[in-house]
Design a protein around this motif. Structure first.
Motif, PDB file in Angstrom:
ATOM      1  N   GLU A  70       0.821  -1.205   0.000  1.00  0.00           N
ATOM      2  CA  GLU A  70       0.000   0.000   0.000  1.00  0.00           C
ATOM      3  C   GLU A  70       0.860   1.262   0.000  1.00  0.00           C
ATOM      4  N   ILE A  71       2.010   1.205   0.663  1.00  0.00           N
ATOM      5  CA  ILE A  71       2.902   2.368   0.688  1.00  0.00           C
ATOM      6  C   ILE A  71       3.378   2.710  -0.715  1.00  0.00           C
ATOM      7  N   GLN A  72       3.800   1.703  -1.459  1.00  0.00           N
ATOM      8  CA  GLN A  72       4.362   1.967  -2.786  1.00  0.00           C
ATOM      9  C   GLN A  72       3.298   2.356  -3.807  1.00  0.00           C
ATOM     10  N   ILE A  74       1.133   4.663  -3.265  1.00  0.00           N
ATOM     11  CA  ILE A  74       1.034   6.114  -3.161  1.00  0.00           C
ATOM     12  C   ILE A  74       1.980   6.758  -4.149  1.00  0.00           C
ATOM     13  N   LEU A  75       3.231   6.306  -4.117  1.00  0.00           N
ATOM     14  CA  LEU A  75       4.257   6.735  -5.059  1.00  0.00           C
ATOM     15  C   LEU A  75       5.514   5.944  -4.757  1.00  0.00           C
ATOM     16  N   PRO A  76       6.069   5.218  -5.713  1.00  0.00           N
ATOM     17  CA  PRO A  76       7.290   4.458  -5.446  1.00  0.00           C
ATOM     18  C   PRO A  76       8.388   5.367  -4.896  1.00  0.00           C
ATOM     19  N   GLY A  77       8.970   4.938  -3.776  1.00  0.00           N
ATOM     20  CA  GLY A  77       9.999   5.737  -3.134  1.00  0.00           C
ATOM     21  C   GLY A  77       9.471   6.731  -2.127  1.00  0.00           C
ATOM     22  N   ILE A 144      15.478   2.514   3.097  1.00  0.00           N
ATOM     23  CA  ILE A 144      15.000   2.778   1.746  1.00  0.00           C
ATOM     24  C   ILE A 144      13.503   2.503   1.690  1.00  0.00           C
ATOM     25  N   SER A 145      12.778   3.366   1.017  1.00  0.00           N
ATOM     26  CA  SER A 145      11.321   3.256   0.974  1.00  0.00           C
ATOM     27  C   SER A 145      10.868   1.869   0.536  1.00  0.00           C
ATOM     28  N   GLU A 146      11.485   1.333  -0.513  1.00  0.00           N
ATOM     29  CA  GLU A 146      11.067   0.024  -1.037  1.00  0.00           C
ATOM     30  C   GLU A 146      11.388  -1.115  -0.071  1.00  0.00           C
ATOM     31  N   ASN A 147      12.230  -0.871   0.940  1.00  0.00           N
ATOM     32  CA  ASN A 147      12.543  -1.884   1.951  1.00  0.00           C
ATOM     33  C   ASN A 147      11.685  -1.752   3.203  1.00  0.00           C
ATOM     34  N   VAL A 148      10.747  -0.819   3.202  1.00  0.00           N
ATOM     35  CA  VAL A 148       9.851  -0.682   4.350  1.00  0.00           C
ATOM     36  C   VAL A 148       8.855  -1.828   4.338  1.00  0.00           C
ATOM     37  N   GLY A 149       8.798  -2.579   5.427  1.00  0.00           N
ATOM     38  CA  GLY A 149       7.825  -3.655   5.530  1.00  0.00           C
ATOM     39  C   GLY A 149       6.447  -3.150   5.867  1.00  0.00           C
ATOM     40  N   ARG A 150       6.381  -2.194   6.786  1.00  0.00           N
ATOM     41  CA  ARG A 150       5.113  -1.576   7.160  1.00  0.00           C
ATOM     42  C   ARG A 150       5.400  -0.379   8.046  1.00  0.00           C
ATOM     43  N   VAL A 151       4.384   0.453   8.212  1.00  0.00           N
ATOM     44  CA  VAL A 151       4.434   1.585   9.132  1.00  0.00           C
ATOM     45  C   VAL A 151       3.228   1.464  10.060  1.00  0.00           C
ATOM     46  N   VAL A 152       3.467   1.558  11.360  1.00  0.00           N
ATOM     47  CA  VAL A 152       2.409   1.463  12.358  1.00  0.00           C
ATOM     48  C   VAL A 152       2.246   2.825  13.013  1.00  0.00           C
ATOM     49  N   VAL A 153       1.035   3.359  12.981  1.00  0.00           N
ATOM     50  CA  VAL A 153       0.754   4.682  13.528  1.00  0.00           C
ATOM     51  C   VAL A 153      -0.225   4.549  14.690  1.00  0.00           C
ATOM     52  N   SER A 176      11.522  -2.261   8.805  1.00  0.00           N
ATOM     53  CA  SER A 176      12.154  -2.727   7.571  1.00  0.00           C
ATOM     54  C   SER A 176      11.717  -4.157   7.277  1.00  0.00           C
ATOM     55  N   SER A 177      11.670  -4.500   6.010  1.00  0.00           N
ATOM     56  CA  SER A 177      11.296  -5.854   5.625  1.00  0.00           C
ATOM     57  C   SER A 177      12.434  -6.815   5.931  1.00  0.00           C
TER      58      SER A 177
END
Length: 868
Positions: A70-72, A74-77, A144-153, A176-177
């Protein structure tokens, strides 16, 4: 963090309605997922095409987990912070589409500003995200954005174990993933507006064998994009490496991040609103939508300023600089071992280290910085009558007060003033320009530990975090040689090519942080879960100035900058909450928690006691001051329902109240800076302006029709009001007047903030996401409404609401026919309607004026993703 997985057994796959990007059918799965690094979405990039969204409840706290897929979209990176902007209660704005530019980035969550929240990456503290950071780095620089596994808010109050000393409000946890278990190569290439190019490469080793699982990855990213309103190229290099060994005894994780970033910045526009019955001058009415730099038109800029380096008087504070930039280099590494001591006992230990060096650079007219330059570069400055010293944007111009003086010691005439001004131009390189830098160093290391015990109905966690931070800030000034302009560019740190003309000041700080926590999650009986515990927050901070500024070079300073120690020890910050699951579909929850924000030990600007204008003011905070604190009360109702034909509904309504005590306000003695106005800078007057009361409601739902279509909508209302006026004549702690005079005018030095909304944070926000899946094609339309925001503390000025839309379309290509594991082509369009308006607000005045950055125009980006 993995160490907290036993405390997150209650997972609601419906909280905030699959939140961020409105997921299809997989969001119906209520099976409690693993959290921390073991979460299944962390096996990206192979799962990048999986549209599932996991939403965790964190027992009594509402939190939303947004996965990589879902993060990518929005816009890759995209920055992890930009990725959360569609969540209810969250405002994140910046002047670039990725959310990477830190100078003009701004985040509010439930009324709390960015440096009042907590941030981590894989549990490692990232500091408070202030620009010119002294204790951390941004999430996009940590991974790196593409290595983000998830963001918890967590929008209400963060978990007790979150390693942060600034989280008065919620927390943003980036993960990170993990490496994949199969060998593979991932390659992404993005091209788009303003000559954008982003390349991402990742090599996964797969399981290397040798007992248990052993896997790692190496990855690199390179981004370069021209700024949309001036001739500057933003981007840099980043590399990640991660290795995981997992067996029956435990799990070892090793991680390394390198980031080298260069961001030529833009300036904000200064706006002026006259008081009731007043008028604005033509200079005050000059408010361009953008303020593009002249770089690299050196000769054109020299024609823009006059021979003495003064900018056009008709443009006032909205003059143009030659260029501005932020350059940062970071090294971040950690090692974690999660030991499985017994079936019901785990012990996790983490050590980490972060090194940063960087520079913030502004090259502009000498005249705008003359009040700083003259005390250092004019040999006769000390003997000049103070009324004969040059004023802002008045290099070589005889002040009127001096012209009225009779002849005598220290008094000069117009010809002598012009000669002194010409000499200052020569001393700074002969160009009429001067360069100001703020140069940074951070070396911080720490340890995090947590013991988890599963005792049946009770799940106990004990943990702690310790960090030592050694940090330095230098304020230096450099020449801009007329004969060699190639030495002055946004891509060179001035110290690498020349010696400074002078170091105005140097600040050193040593900071020790200690945080301990105890928490029990008690399953009283099947529907009722109770969670309670407490944490400590202790800071020992010492700051001093090996180089003090010369008298007259820094406004608001009568002696030296203050030095000394402040120790803040708060041993009991409690939290208690509960959830009641009625029927497997509906659940109510509440949480009450106290939090504390430690003093900022930043020695190059306002916000902390070390940059107040006097030792007396500092001593007042050291002896009698109180750091900011808050009580957060949160309660809500969640529902998760499925109907026939693949129709499903997830919804939540959440009420919160925050009692925010001892709000600190840094009143600048020389408003302006990079955000607009003068760059000479000045000290701040740090005052306690009393309490703030916040009441708010978030409501969100996702309606799903199988895997074909889903619609997500979230509405937020936030009312954050000051409880008292404050006096602008305050010189230390006692800024709150306990009065409520009303109106907008400052009366007798009393600023009428009582009952006024916190500036910068809107009362109303609405976010919508519509997602359509047809075969290999997925299209997503995002709408983001931000209501009116006040721009001064008295609320006499405001900026209007806006509604932005963005579009993404992705097509899965026949990868097997191309000999690949996956192949995808995606198109992203930001600000689809090409709307103009205000994105980031820079609030620094009680009345009349503020600075603002524009909304970026419509931009498009095309990305090809391949997996081998």
């Amino acid at each position: 963090m993995t160490v907290r997985h036993t405390l997150r057994a209650t997972v609601c796959a419906a909280v905030l309605a699959t939140a961020a990007m409105a997921a299809p059918a997989q969001a119906q799965d209520r099976t409690p997922p693993a959290t921390g690094e073991n979460a299944p979405e962390n096996n990206a990039p192979e799962n990048a095409g999986d549209s599932s969204i996991l939403v965790v409840a964190k027992q009594t706290r509402s939190a939303t987990a947004i996965p990589a897929s879902e993060i990518q979209k929005i816009l890759p990176g995209v920055s992890p912070l930009k990725a959360i902007q569609t969540l209810p209660g969250v405002l994140y704005v910046t002047a670039d589409p990725w959310g990477n530019n830190e100078q003009n980035a701004q985040i509010f969550i439930h009324g709390f500003a960015g440096n009042q929240l907590g941030y981590t990456m894989d549990g490692i503290p990232l500091g408070d995200q202030s620009y010119g950071n002294y204790n951390g780095l941004s999430p996009q620089r940590a991974v790196i954005s593409e290595n983000v596994g998830r963001v918890v808010v967590a929008t209400g109050a963060g978990d007790l174990a979150t390693a942060s000393n600034s989280n008065l409000g919620g927390t943003v946890e980036t993960y990170s993933s993990d490496p994949t278990q199969m060998f593979g190569v991932t390659a992404n290439q993005t091209a788009g507006s303003y000559n954008t190019s982003r390349t991402f490469l990742r090599l996964d080793t797969g399981n290397l064998g040798g007992g248990g699982t052993n896997a790692g990855y190496l990855s690199v990213a390179r981004q370069k994009a021209k700024a949309w309103d001036f001739n500057g190229w933003q981007g840099g290099w980043q590399a990640n490496a991660k290795f995981v060994h997992d067996d029956a005894v435990g799990k070892l994780t090793l991680y390394f991040d390198y980031n080298d970033m260069t961001q030529p910045n833009e300036d904000a526009t200064v706006f002026f609103k006259p008081s009731a019955g007043g008028t604005a001058t033509p200079v005050q009415l000059y408010t361009p939508y953008t303020k593009p730099f002249f770089y690299s038109d050196f000769n054109g800029y020299r024609s823009y300023i006059n021979a003495l380096g003064n900018s056009p008087a008709a443009q006032g504070g909205n003059y143009r600089n030659y260029y501005s930039d932020a350059q940062r280099t970071d090294y971040l590494t950690y090692a974690r071992y999660d030991a499985r001591i017994a079936d019901n006992v785990t012990l996790s230990n983490t050590i980490y280290f972060h090194h940063n060096d960087g520079a913030g650079v502004v090259a502009g007219p000498l005249g705008q910085s003359i009040t700083t330059a003259q005390p250092y570069l004019d040999p006769g400055y000390a003997s000049l009558d103070f009324r004969c010293r040059f004023g802002a944007n008045g290099n070589g111009v005889l002040p009127a007060a001096c012209a009225a003086l009779p002849a005598g010691p220290g008094v000069i005439n117009a010809a002598q003033a012009a000669a002194r001004g010409a000499a200052l131009v020569a001393a700074t390189g002969g160009s009429g320009l001067i360069t100001r830098t703020t140069e940074y160093r951070i070396d911080r290391g720490g340890a995090i530990t947590a013991l988890n015990m599963d005792l049946g109905d009770h799940q106990i966690e004990l943990g702690g975090w310790f960090e030592h931070n050694s940090t330095t800030q230098w304020r230096r000034w450099y020449a801009v040689p007329a004969g060699n302009p190639g030495l002055s560019t946004p891509y060179i740190r001035p110290l690498e090519v020349m010696q400074p003309l002078f170091t105005q000041y140097q600040g050193e700080a040593r900071i020790n942080q200690l945080q301990l926590h105890v928490q029990d999650t008690w399953r009283v009986f099947e529907p009722l879960l109770v969670q309670f515990g407490f944490k400590t927050s202790a800071q020992w901070a010492n700051g001093w100035y090996p180089v003090q500024p010369r008298l007259g070079s820094l406004s608001g300073l009568t002696g030296g900058l203050p030095e000394g120690k402040i120790n803040t020890l708060k041993w009991f910050l409690p939290a208690v909450g509960a959830t009641w699951d009625f029927n497997g579909h509906e659940e109510v929850y509440f949480n009450v928690q106290k939090n504390l924000r430690q003093y900022q030990a930043y020695l190059a600007g306002g916000g902390g006691p070390w940059f107040t204008g006097s030792q007396t003011a500092f001593n007042a905070f050291a002896n009698d001051g109180k750091p900011e604190s808050s009580w957060t009360y949160e309660a809500g109702l969640r529902t998760h329902r499925t109907f026939g034909g693949g129709i499903g509904l997830d919804a939540q309504i959440n009420y919160y109240r925050v009692d925010f005590s001892d709000r600190l306000l840094a009143i600048s003695t020389n408003p302006g800076g990079i955000a607009g106005g003068q760059i000479a800078g000045g000290t701040s007057i740090l005052v306690n302006v009393g309490d703030v009361r916040t009441n708010g409601v978030d409501a969100a739902f996702t309606l799903r029709f199988g895997r074909t279509f889903s619609f997500y909508n979230a509405t937020s209302y936030n009312l954050s009001k000051y409880r008292s006026d404050y006096t602008s004549a305050a010189t230390g702690i006692g800024g709150a007047t306990n009065s409520c005079i009303g109106g907008f005018l400052v009366v007798g030095g009393v600023v009428p903030t009582c009952g006024k909304q916190l500036p910068g944070t809107p009362k109303w926000m609405n976010k919508s996401v519509a997602t359509l899946n047809v075969g290999p094609v997925e299209a997503q339309l995002v709408g983001d409404y931000v209501g009116k925001r006040f721009a001064t503390y008295s609320n006499d000025a405001s900026v209007g609401s806006y509604f932005l839309t963005s579009l993404s379309v992705g097509v899965d290509l026949p990868a097997e026919m191309l000999g690949m594991k996956k192949a995808k082509l995606s198109l992203n369009i930001t600000n689809l309607g090409d709307i103009k308006g205000v994105s980031t607000l820079s609030v620094g005045s009680a009345t009349n004026n503020y600075s603002a950055y524009p909304i970026p125009p419509r931009q498009w980006f095309l990305t090809y993703s391949a997996g081998f």
